[in-house]
Design a protein around this motif. Structure first.
Motif, PDB file in Angstrom:
ATOM      1  N   ASP A  27       0.830  -1.197   0.000  1.00 59.55           N
ATOM      2  CA  ASP A  27       0.000   0.000   0.000  1.00 59.55           C
ATOM      3  C   ASP A  27       0.871   1.257   0.000  1.00 59.55           C
ATOM      4  OD1 ASP A  27      -2.558   1.305   0.075  1.00 59.55           O
ATOM      5  OD2 ASP A  27      -2.181   1.753   2.196  1.00 59.55           O
ATOM      6  N   ARG A  33       1.947   2.035  -3.527  1.00 57.91           N
ATOM      7  CA  ARG A  33       0.822   2.593  -4.289  1.00 57.91           C
ATOM      8  C   ARG A  33       0.540   4.040  -3.879  1.00 57.91           C
ATOM      9  NH1 ARG A  33      -1.148  -2.766  -3.998  1.00 57.91           N
ATOM     10  NH2 ARG A  33      -2.135  -2.416  -1.969  1.00 57.91           N
ATOM     11  N   ARG A  34       0.598   4.309  -2.580  1.00 60.62           N
ATOM     12  CA  ARG A  34       0.337   5.673  -2.112  1.00 60.62           C
ATOM     13  C   ARG A  34       1.411   6.647  -2.592  1.00 60.62           C
ATOM     14  NH1 ARG A  34      -0.752   3.810   3.706  1.00 60.62           N
ATOM     15  NH2 ARG A  34       1.321   4.659   3.865  1.00 60.62           N
ATOM     16  N   ARG A  94       3.128   6.415  -5.344  1.00 55.94           N
ATOM     17  CA  ARG A  94       2.875   6.661  -6.769  1.00 55.94           C
ATOM     18  C   ARG A  94       1.669   7.593  -6.960  1.00 55.94           C
ATOM     19  NH1 ARG A  94       4.843   1.284  -6.708  1.00 55.94           N
ATOM     20  NH2 ARG A  94       6.810   1.189  -7.848  1.00 55.94           N
ATOM     21  N   SER A  95       0.694   7.490  -6.081  1.00 50.32           N
ATOM     22  CA  SER A  95      -0.459   8.375  -6.145  1.00 50.32           C
ATOM     23  C   SER A  95      -0.051   9.814  -5.833  1.00 50.32           C
ATOM     24  CB  SER A  95      -1.534   7.906  -5.158  1.00 50.32           C
ATOM     25  OG  SER A  95      -2.595   8.813  -5.104  1.00 50.32           O
ATOM     26  N   VAL A  96       0.807   9.996  -4.846  1.00 47.41           N
ATOM     27  CA  VAL A  96       1.311  11.334  -4.519  1.00 47.41           C
ATOM     28  C   VAL A  96       2.037  11.912  -5.730  1.00 47.41           C
ATOM     29  CG1 VAL A  96       3.018  12.596  -3.126  1.00 47.41           C
ATOM     30  CG2 VAL A  96       1.468  10.970  -2.033  1.00 47.41           C
ATOM     31  N   LYS A  97       2.856  11.102  -6.356  1.00 48.27           N
ATOM     32  CA  LYS A  97       3.602  11.549  -7.540  1.00 48.27           C
ATOM     33  C   LYS A  97       2.636  12.004  -8.631  1.00 48.27           C
ATOM     34  CE  LYS A  97       5.884   9.554 -11.360  1.00 48.27           C
ATOM     35  NZ  LYS A  97       6.422   8.372 -11.969  1.00 48.27           N
ATOM     36  N   THR A  98       1.601  11.229  -8.875  1.00 48.13           N
ATOM     37  CA  THR A  98       0.621  11.581  -9.904  1.00 48.13           C
ATOM     38  C   THR A  98      -0.048  12.912  -9.578  1.00 48.13           C
ATOM     39  OG1 THR A  98       0.213   9.258 -10.399  1.00 48.13           O
ATOM     40  CG2 THR A  98      -1.493  10.820 -11.065  1.00 48.13           C
ATOM     41  N   ARG A  99      -0.439  13.076  -8.323  1.00 47.54           N
ATOM     42  CA  ARG A  99      -1.091  14.329  -7.931  1.00 47.54           C
ATOM     43  C   ARG A  99      -0.145  15.517  -8.020  1.00 47.54           C
ATOM     44  NH1 ARG A  99      -3.469  12.812  -2.439  1.00 47.54           N
ATOM     45  NH2 ARG A  99      -1.965  11.165  -2.622  1.00 47.54           N
ATOM     46  N   HIS A 109       0.032  16.980 -11.467  1.00 52.07           N
ATOM     47  CA  HIS A 109      -1.193  17.531 -12.048  1.00 52.07           C
ATOM     48  C   HIS A 109      -1.553  18.908 -11.494  1.00 52.07           C
ATOM     49  CE1 HIS A 109      -1.699  13.355 -13.358  1.00 52.07           C
ATOM     50  NE2 HIS A 109      -2.354  13.904 -14.363  1.00 52.07           N
ATOM     51  N   THR A 167       9.799  13.567  -7.598  1.00 55.12           N
ATOM     52  CA  THR A 167       9.158  12.401  -8.231  1.00 55.12           C
ATOM     53  C   THR A 167      10.151  11.248  -8.404  1.00 55.12           C
ATOM     54  OG1 THR A 167       9.456  13.312 -10.466  1.00 55.12           O
ATOM     55  CG2 THR A 167       7.352  13.724  -9.390  1.00 55.12           C
TER      56      THR A 167
END
Length: 113
Positions: free
Chosen positions: A17, A20-21, A23-28, A31, A67
């Motif tokens: 987890d 995954r979290r 990678r989610s921070v990186k995506t946000r 953006h 990142t």
């Protein structure tokens, strides 16, 4: 050694987890420009939009390094999970093989003390 309790345990689900979290921070993080642009008409004031553009430009300079570090941490987390599961599987196979070998030999003879 503890009675029936593992001497080594890792929270593998939490580590999965964690990756995954990250990678989610990186995506946000990547953006923010789109987010700012989506509010451009709502804000209206050109000075605020200019400030947001300036922030985005400056933020872009450090974002690449952040990142990369997030990717590295997520990859390390994935590696720990993968390697620990591999080790656990290998040890389980060795235990199974030892038990099968023991079963073929018959009951263990007790040695005199």
């Amino acid at each position: 050694m503890g009675k029936g309790k593992s001497d080594l345990s890792l929270p593998l689900t939490e580590l999965e987890d964690y990756g995954r979290r990250l990678r989610s921070v990186k995506t946000r993080l990547n953006h923010t420009k789109k987010l700012f642009e989506s509010y451009k008409d709502d804000i209206g004031d050109g000075k605020v939009n200019d400030a947001l553009d300036d922030f985005e430009s400056n933020w872009e300079d450090g974002r690449e390094d952040i990142t990369r570090q997030l990717d590295a941490l997520a990859d390390m987390s994935d590696t720990v999970v993968r390697e620990f599961r591999k080790l656990d599987d290998d040890l389980a196979k060795k235990v199974d093989e030892a038990v099968k070998t023991e079963d073929r030999r018959g009951p263990r003879q007790q040695r005199p003390e």
